[in-house]
Scaffold this active site. Structure first.
Site, PDB file in Angstrom:
ATOM      1  N   LYS A   1      18.748  54.296  41.238  1.00 46.63           N
ATOM      2  CA  LYS A   1      18.663  53.169  42.186  1.00 46.63           C
ATOM      3  C   LYS A   1      19.874  53.177  43.119  1.00 46.63           C
ATOM      4  CE  LYS A   1      15.221  50.178  40.393  1.00 46.63           C
ATOM      5  NZ  LYS A   1      15.042  50.306  38.944  1.00 46.63           N
TER       6      LYS A   1
ATOM      7  N   LYS B   1       2.152  62.039  43.225  1.00 45.49           N
ATOM      8  CA  LYS B   1       1.983  60.987  42.214  1.00 45.49           C
ATOM      9  C   LYS B   1       1.692  59.653  42.907  1.00 45.49           C
ATOM     10  CE  LYS B   1       4.562  58.210  39.051  1.00 45.49           C
ATOM     11  NZ  LYS B   1       5.526  57.309  38.887  1.00 45.49           N
TER      12      LYS B   1
ATOM     13  N   LYS C   1       3.696  52.923  44.339  1.00 45.11           N
ATOM     14  CA  LYS C   1       3.931  51.895  45.375  1.00 45.11           C
ATOM     15  C   LYS C   1       4.885  52.427  46.427  1.00 45.11           C
ATOM     16  CE  LYS C   1       5.644  48.572  42.788  1.00 45.11           C
ATOM     17  NZ  LYS C   1       5.221  48.842  41.418  1.00 45.11           N
TER      18      LYS C   1
HETATM   19  P1  ADP Z   1       5.251  52.577  40.832  1.00 43.11           P
HETATM   20  O1  ADP Z   1       5.626  54.053  40.842  1.00 43.11           O
HETATM   21  O2  ADP Z   1       4.018  52.339  41.635  1.00 43.11           O
HETATM   22  O3  ADP Z   1       6.425  51.681  41.236  1.00 43.11           O
HETATM   23  P2  ADP Z   1       5.895  51.702  38.193  1.00 43.11           P
HETATM   24  O4  ADP Z   1       7.096  52.597  38.139  1.00 43.11           O
HETATM   25  O5  ADP Z   1       6.091  50.215  38.324  1.00 43.11           O
HETATM   26  O6  ADP Z   1       4.904  52.221  39.338  1.00 43.11           O
HETATM   27  O7  ADP Z   1       5.038  52.009  36.891  1.00 43.11           O
HETATM   28  C1  ADP Z   1       4.528  51.049  35.966  1.00 43.11           C
HETATM   29  C2  ADP Z   1       3.800  51.815  34.872  1.00 43.11           C
HETATM   30  O8  ADP Z   1       2.696  52.579  35.407  1.00 43.11           O
HETATM   31  C3  ADP Z   1       4.695  52.844  34.140  1.00 43.11           C
HETATM   32  O9  ADP Z   1       4.386  52.794  32.748  1.00 43.11           O
HETATM   33  C4  ADP Z   1       4.299  54.180  34.722  1.00 43.11           C
HETATM   34  O10 ADP Z   1       4.447  55.222  33.772  1.00 43.11           O
HETATM   35  C5  ADP Z   1       2.813  53.968  35.090  1.00 43.11           C
HETATM   36  N1  ADP Z   1       2.462  54.742  36.310  1.00 43.11           N
HETATM   37  C6  ADP Z   1       2.880  54.496  37.580  1.00 43.11           C
HETATM   38  N2  ADP Z   1       2.352  55.379  38.462  1.00 43.11           N
HETATM   39  C7  ADP Z   1       1.587  56.224  37.731  1.00 43.11           C
HETATM   40  C8  ADP Z   1       0.773  57.371  38.059  1.00 43.11           C
HETATM   41  N3  ADP Z   1       0.630  57.803  39.311  1.00 43.11           N
HETATM   42  N4  ADP Z   1       0.149  58.006  37.051  1.00 43.11           N
HETATM   43  C9  ADP Z   1       0.255  57.570  35.764  1.00 43.11           C
HETATM   44  N5  ADP Z   1       0.996  56.497  35.394  1.00 43.11           N
HETATM   45  C10 ADP Z   1       1.666  55.834  36.352  1.00 43.11           C
END
Ligand code: ADP
Ligand code: TRP
Length: 352
Positions: free
Chosen positions: A139, A217, A220
């Site tokens: 971060k 991947k 957000k």
């Molecule tokens: P983002 O990358 O959209 O900010 P987060 O980091 O908040 O998502 O992820 C929340 C949960 O969703 C975590 O447990 C993460 O492992 C899972 N997750 C997020 N994106 C994916 C993806 N593309 N494929 C599989 N699992 C994901």
């Protein structure tokens, strides 16, 4: 004959940060597993609103930037962002099938005892341990101005897990180091004051990484998501916008290298996958048709959850009731742990 009570099952705990709309990567990577576990243990799931506060300033700045681009938007103040995000995640989980009769589902901040335990744990945690945290370093590298709260995030997370004396913690691989830190911190406390905390184990879901509309991947932060609760034009725009190669319509397509097919596999049964793969290989079946097949599938898959979501949106009282009941159960457990910790520390003990 012995009866299995919920309390005799392993305690399973997990937290979700409330930070924006959930997408199908979150669903297949995390939420689905959480919901499937509700019958397999004594489950405690919470919405990590105290943790979301560590990135609230950035969330506020994002809203201001979006409003500057789109004059129709009015940026919300931080307290509204926090409140709306918590309520969105709560409604999403309930709509997707989390049953508050089976799971203690609650807001982290409804159990303030967790802050007291975090303080206690901070006094047995080395600075070096926190300084090695990848998520903090990442971060900072991304330009976040770190607060002390962002730095001590892993201690609050350890308190979340230990206060309910959890056995299993289902999380994504990205949380591996936080779980190791939790075990370290629990070990230091137990060593200094006697066994209080079981050492929790991480359970990593091995779901494949869900690709986004651009093939990276889904995340957000990459703007390549398909939201779980998108519908109508918005869902159509996201699916029809999936990036594919330039193979001409008549030529055979390769399902194994196609983003549309990779997403379809998440929603379709094996015979349905075979059927679509055969169409790909036969030629004369373009990406447009493949995307329409995927669109119909996603639409149908989440339709019941979408209906439940609309119902819950119209009945905020139901959501609040579920969170309040969950907090009551969670708080009762947390208070017992904190009492024991205080006893071990000799806090609040009047001389006799
Ligand atoms: P983002 O990358 O959209 O900010 P987060 O980091 O908040 O998502 O992820 C929340 C949960 O969703 C975590 O447990 C993460 O492992 C899972 N997750 C997020 N994106 C994916 C993806 N593309 N494929 C599989 N699992 C994901
Ligand atoms: N840090 C977790 C995440 O970003 C959220 C979280 C907070 C959590 N406290 C927790 C997860 C306790 C599991 C257990 O996904």
């Amino acid at each position: 004959m012995s009866t299995v009570t919920r309390e005799s099952l392993p305690r399973i705990l997990s937290g979700v940060q409330s930070s924006g709309k959930l997408h199908i990567g979150n669903y297949f990577g995390a939420i689905k597993q959480h919901i499937e576990r509700q019958d397999k243990g004594d489950c405690f799931f919470f919405i990590a609103d105290y943790h979301a506060m560590t990135t609230l300033k950035e969330a506020e700045e994002k809203e201001v930037a979006a409003a500057a681009k789109n004059k129709q938007l009015t940026p919300r103040p931080a307290r509204e962002i926090l409140r709306d995000n918590v309520s969105d995640v709560a409604i999403d989980y309930l709509a997707l099938g989390l049953d508050p009769a089976k799971v203690a589902f609650f807001r982290q901040s409804d159990v303030p005892e967790v802050c007291e335990l975090a303080w206690v744990l901070s006094t047995v945690s080395g600075m070096g341990l926190l300084e090695r945290a990848h998520s903090y370093k990442d971060k900072v590298a991304k330009g976040f101005t770190p607060s002390v709260g962002l730095f001590t995030y892993p201690i609050l997370m350890a308190a979340d897990i230990l206060i309910y004396r959890s056995h299993l913690v289902p999380v994504g691989r990205d949380q591996e180091q936080h779980l190791e830190m939790t075990r370290d911190i629990a070990g230091s406390f137990n060593h200094a004051f006697g066994e209080v905390f079981p050492l929790p184990e991480a359970v990593f879901n091995e779901a494949a990484i869900v690709p986004g509309t651009d093939g990276q991947k889904m995340s957000k932060s990459y703007g390549n998501t398909i939201d779980i609760f998108a519908e109508g034009k918005a869902l159509e725009r996201a699916v029809m916008g999936i990036v594919t190669d330039k193979t001409p319509l008549e030529a055979p397509l390769d399902p194994d290298t196609c983003n549309v097919f990779a997403l379809y596999k998440l929603f379709a049964s094996p015979p349905e996958q075979e059927e679509l793969a055969a169409k790909y290989r036969a030629g004369g079946f373009g990406y447009g048709a493949a995307k329409k097949t995927l669109l119909a599938k996603i639409d149908a898959y989440f339709a019941p959850a979408r209906e439940r979501r609309k119902l819950l949106e119209r009945n905020p009282g139901l959501v609040e009731e579920a969170l309040t009941a969950g907090a009551q159960r969670a708080r009762a457990v947390a208070q017992v742990t904190v009492r024991l910790v205080r006893e071990r520390l000799g806090l609040n003990q009047r001389p006799v």
